[in-house]
Design an enzyme around this catalytic site. Structure first.
Site, PDB file in Angstrom:
ATOM      1  N   LYS A 196      47.907   2.375-132.533  1.00 47.43           N
ATOM      2  CA  LYS A 196      47.535   2.040-131.151  1.00 47.43           C
ATOM      3  C   LYS A 196      46.119   1.467-131.183  1.00 47.43           C
ATOM      4  O   LYS A 196      45.147   2.205-131.326  1.00 47.43           O
ATOM      5  CB  LYS A 196      47.596   3.253-130.222  1.00 47.43           C
ATOM      6  CG  LYS A 196      47.376   2.847-128.767  1.00 47.43           C
ATOM      7  CD  LYS A 196      47.374   4.007-127.831  1.00 47.43           C
ATOM      8  CE  LYS A 196      47.305   3.517-126.378  1.00 47.43           C
ATOM      9  NZ  LYS A 196      46.222   2.545-126.144  1.00 47.43           N
ATOM     10  N   GLU A 244      53.528   2.133-135.118  1.00 47.50           N
ATOM     11  CA  GLU A 244      52.411   1.201-135.243  1.00 47.50           C
ATOM     12  C   GLU A 244      51.133   1.935-134.857  1.00 47.50           C
ATOM     13  O   GLU A 244      51.165   2.973-134.192  1.00 47.50           O
ATOM     14  CB  GLU A 244      52.584  -0.004-134.305  1.00 47.50           C
ATOM     15  CG  GLU A 244      53.861  -0.777-134.464  1.00 47.50           C
ATOM     16  CD  GLU A 244      54.056  -1.766-133.327  1.00 47.50           C
ATOM     17  OE1 GLU A 244      53.138  -1.911-132.478  1.00 47.50           O
ATOM     18  OE2 GLU A 244      55.121  -2.383-133.256  1.00 47.50           O
ATOM     19  N   GLU A 296      47.284  -7.185-128.734  1.00 45.02           N
ATOM     20  CA  GLU A 296      46.001  -6.600-128.355  1.00 45.02           C
ATOM     21  C   GLU A 296      44.881  -7.489-128.879  1.00 45.02           C
ATOM     22  O   GLU A 296      44.837  -7.828-130.069  1.00 45.02           O
ATOM     23  CB  GLU A 296      45.874  -5.207-128.963  1.00 45.02           C
ATOM     24  CG  GLU A 296      44.827  -4.329-128.321  1.00 45.02           C
ATOM     25  CD  GLU A 296      45.373  -3.510-127.158  1.00 45.02           C
ATOM     26  OE1 GLU A 296      44.579  -2.781-126.537  1.00 45.02           O
ATOM     27  OE2 GLU A 296      46.580  -3.600-126.879  1.00 45.02           O
ATOM     28  N   LYS A 347      53.170   6.434-126.497  1.00 48.56           N
ATOM     29  CA  LYS A 347      51.840   6.324-127.107  1.00 48.56           C
ATOM     30  C   LYS A 347      51.329   7.738-127.361  1.00 48.56           C
ATOM     31  O   LYS A 347      51.267   8.567-126.457  1.00 48.56           O
ATOM     32  CB  LYS A 347      50.875   5.545-126.206  1.00 48.56           C
ATOM     33  CG  LYS A 347      50.713   6.082-124.790  1.00 48.56           C
ATOM     34  CD  LYS A 347      49.761   5.213-123.978  1.00 48.56           C
ATOM     35  CE  LYS A 347      49.619   5.743-122.557  1.00 48.56           C
ATOM     36  NZ  LYS A 347      48.719   4.889-121.735  1.00 48.56           N
ATOM     37  N   PHE A 365      52.231  -7.578-131.556  1.00 49.63           N
ATOM     38  CA  PHE A 365      53.232  -6.579-131.930  1.00 49.63           C
ATOM     39  C   PHE A 365      54.594  -6.831-131.311  1.00 49.63           C
ATOM     40  O   PHE A 365      55.531  -6.070-131.535  1.00 49.63           O
ATOM     41  CB  PHE A 365      52.769  -5.156-131.593  1.00 49.63           C
ATOM     42  CG  PHE A 365      52.186  -4.988-130.222  1.00 49.63           C
ATOM     43  CD1 PHE A 365      52.962  -5.061-129.085  1.00 49.63           C
ATOM     44  CD2 PHE A 365      50.830  -4.736-130.085  1.00 49.63           C
ATOM     45  CE1 PHE A 365      52.414  -4.871-127.831  1.00 49.63           C
ATOM     46  CE2 PHE A 365      50.263  -4.555-128.829  1.00 49.63           C
ATOM     47  CZ  PHE A 365      51.064  -4.624-127.695  1.00 49.63           C
ATOM     48  N   ARG A 387      46.413  -7.737-119.306  1.00 43.97           N
ATOM     49  CA  ARG A 387      47.371  -6.890-118.603  1.00 43.97           C
ATOM     50  C   ARG A 387      47.073  -6.820-117.107  1.00 43.97           C
ATOM     51  O   ARG A 387      47.958  -6.616-116.284  1.00 43.97           O
ATOM     52  CB  ARG A 387      47.344  -5.481-119.217  1.00 43.97           C
ATOM     53  CG  ARG A 387      48.293  -4.513-118.550  1.00 43.97           C
ATOM     54  CD  ARG A 387      48.120  -3.117-119.102  1.00 43.97           C
ATOM     55  NE  ARG A 387      48.429  -2.117-118.113  1.00 43.97           N
ATOM     56  CZ  ARG A 387      48.189  -0.838-118.228  1.00 43.97           C
ATOM     57  NH1 ARG A 387      47.613  -0.383-119.321  1.00 43.97           N
ATOM     58  NH2 ARG A 387      48.492   0.010-117.280  1.00 43.97           N
ATOM     59  N   ARG A 407      44.912  -5.438-123.914  1.00 44.06           N
ATOM     60  CA  ARG A 407      46.324  -5.841-123.960  1.00 44.06           C
ATOM     61  C   ARG A 407      46.435  -7.250-123.389  1.00 44.06           C
ATOM     62  O   ARG A 407      45.858  -7.560-122.341  1.00 44.06           O
ATOM     63  CB  ARG A 407      47.154  -4.849-123.153  1.00 44.06           C
ATOM     64  CG  ARG A 407      48.652  -5.114-123.140  1.00 44.06           C
ATOM     65  CD  ARG A 407      49.337  -4.569-124.351  1.00 44.06           C
ATOM     66  NE  ARG A 407      50.785  -4.795-124.277  1.00 44.06           N
ATOM     67  CZ  ARG A 407      51.641  -3.957-123.698  1.00 44.06           C
ATOM     68  NH1 ARG A 407      51.212  -2.834-123.139  1.00 44.06           N
ATOM     69  NH2 ARG A 407      52.938  -4.223-123.711  1.00 44.06           N
TER      70      ARG A 407
END
Length: 548
Positions: A230, A228, A278, A400, A317, A250, A235
């Site tokens: 980033k 995917e 996100e 990531k 996601f 987050r 987040r």
């Protein structure tokens, strides 16, 4: 209070993670529940909203001690921390009475300062200064100003508490997610070995990816992975439960009121749904740079103009809860399939499914990563198809792979001491680029050098200082450093007209003459390519509107 001060000193004195966990476990097991709850609050990053600012503390210290302002400033320069400086100075003007008062009583006493006027606050603080020794005063000053930070990660605190309760760390991490009050009742509840009552607004612990720094060929069969983009946003978890919607960042801050478009769209989701994704500034089917989203972060009131200029969307996601059932244990492929079905009716709306990226071989994966910035994303996410949704940062299943940072070569212009243990070392640096024959400040940075390089540079700066402005030294423009940064935007608050996002030092360019450092025009070219222009800086007729 004495027990918490002992814990703080023990944690500060060791770098061993096992030792830190042991110290916290022993504290949680022995402390009264009301004290343990506040200790947990501070150990997991909680901070009291600032009750008294440093300028007022400074003035009251001068009043209490009779010191001249210049002498207080010199003491601060030597100690490097104003809270510690004040604790040491006022201790000389009073004899501590007792340190046996529990931590929670001291916090309650501090919180009552909110209800006092300035004279009342000063009188109460003077009484506190007479009752505590320096180390406890230091901690109270940090609490007062919202600056108390303890040298442990949240993960270690959760691990210690889980050992006390006799439950898995993942279970404890979930128990302390979201908003909670540091009370004795709360602490007793979360340390029960069996199931506890659920809060319908409670999010799940976030699963975090490890940086990928290897050859993509070492991933093995690429068919085992999902890829995917980033995204460069915030987040967040979106919860739709029992008719209500909750949006959590987050950082465990509820941000529901700040993104009404997403909340309105979430009303169409079935109850018992939890999404991970996100939050992006999003317009005309494309994500905007993070600089656009920053205009909405922290705003308490969202007027029609900001809602029009910086619309947002949630790029989901992962699906964590479906039909009220926790499905984090299911393989990612199954969670992903359910997510796509769930959001099929949301196509083109404020809640979107993050698209998968087709990758056929390692070489193509590398090329996609190199092109990421031009696509407006930070890089790629690499997730094992069979992975469950864990808690915290675990190596192996989620990676990531961020694009390399933007870089410039800049000239060292200023330096000043750090804080805490580095209060006597010049560790905070200011850099500039050439604008014609003059240097223009472009960024400040304090990370990226090794301890040996910091010591070497400290010695060099002291020999080549050409002026002082308070704690700041101007230095001869002779040293070049490569700076890395994540983004760039226009700024009216900086002399250069440009602000860099997360600047840090990548290397000391001892090989490069100062004349070859970058120019302001070169940085402006980066701004033109990768920056974001605020809508109000464009002609009114070009102002784009968001219409899906």
């Amino acid at each position: 209070m004495r027990r918490f001060a002992d814990l703080f000193e023990r944690l500060d004195a060791t770098t061993s993670t096992n030792a830190k966990v042991t110290h916290m476990r022993q504290y949680f097991a022995a402390a009264p529940p009301a004290d343990a709850a506040w200790a947990l609050f501070f150990l997991t990053g909680g901070r009291i909203k600032r009750l008294i600012g440093f300028p007022r503390l400074r003035d009251w210290t001068l009043c209490a001690t009779g010191l001249s302002p210049w002498l207080l400033d010199e003491c601060y320069g030597a100690a490097g921390d104003l809270a510690e400086t004040i604790a040491l100075l006022v201790h000389d003007h009073g004899e501590p009475l007792s340190t046996e008062t529990p931590l929670h009583r001291w916090v309650e006493r501090l919180l009552r300062l909110r209800d006092l006027d300035e004279d009342g606050q000063r009188a109460e603080l003077f009484r506190i200064w007479r009752e505590l020794p320096p180390r406890e005063l230091f901690l109270l000053h940090k609490m007062l100003t919202g600056e108390l930070r303890v040298g442990v990660s949240r993960t270690l605190a959760v691990r210690a508490l889980a050992e006390v309760a006799g439950v898995p760390s993942a279970t404890m991490s979930h128990r302390i997610m979201g908003d909670w009050a540091p009370t004795a009742g709360f602490f007793r509840e979360i340390t029960r070995p069996g199931p506890i009552a659920a809060d319908r607004s409670q999010p799940y612990p976030f699963y975090l990816a490890h940086p990928f720094e290897d050859d993509p060929a070492k991933l093995g069969d690429l068919g085992d992975w999902l890829f995917e983009w980033k995204w460069d946003g915030i987040r967040a978890q979106l919860l739709r439960r029992e008719g209500d919607v909750f949006l959590w960042s987050r950082g465990e801050e509820m941000v529901t009121e700040r993104f009404p478009e997403i909340v309105d769209a979430a009303q169409a989701l079935a109850p018992g749904t939890a999404l991970d994704g996100e939050i992006l500034a999003f317009r005309d089917g494309e994500a905007l740079p993070f600089a656009a989203l920053q205009r909405r972060i922290g705003r308490k009131k969202l007027g029609p103009r900001i809602l029009r200029e910086v619309p947002v969307a949630l790029m989901a996601f992962d699906l964590l809860e479906h039909g009220g059932e926790d499905i984090r244990h299911l393989p990612l492929t199954e969670r992903r399939a359910r997510l796509e079905v769930l959001l099929a009716s949301q196509a083109g709306g404020r809640i979107r499914t993050s698209p998968l990226v087709d990758v056929h071989d390692a070489a193509e994966l590398g090329r996609l990563r190199e092109d990421a910035r031009d696509r407006g994303v930070e890089g790629l996410m690499i997730k094992r198809r069979a992975s469950g949704y864990g808690a915290g940062r675990k190596r192996g299943d989620w990676w990531k792979w961020k694009v390399d940072p933007l870089t410039i070569d800049a000239v060292l212009m200023t330096a000043q001491p750090g804080s805490g243990r580095r209060a006597s070392v010049l560790t905070d640096y200011g850099f500039g680029v050439w604008d014609g024959d003059e240097l223009t400040p472009i960024a400040k940075a304090y990370s990226g050098l090794t301890d040996a390089e910091i010591d070497e540079l400290d010695r060099w700066i002291r020999r080549h200082s050409v002026g002082r402005y308070g704690p700041v030294r101007a230095v001869e423009p002779l040293q070049v450093f490569e700076l890395g940064f994540e983004g760039i935007q226009r700024s009216t608050r900086h002399r250069s007209g440009i602000a860099l996002r997360f600047p840090r030092i990548l290397r000391w360019r001892t090989d490069k003459p100062v004349e070859e450092a970058d120019t302001l025009s070169g940085v402006q070219a980066l701004l033109a390519r990768y920056g974001w222009e605020r809508p109000e800086e464009r002609p009114p007729e070009q102002l784009p509107l968001f219409d899906e």
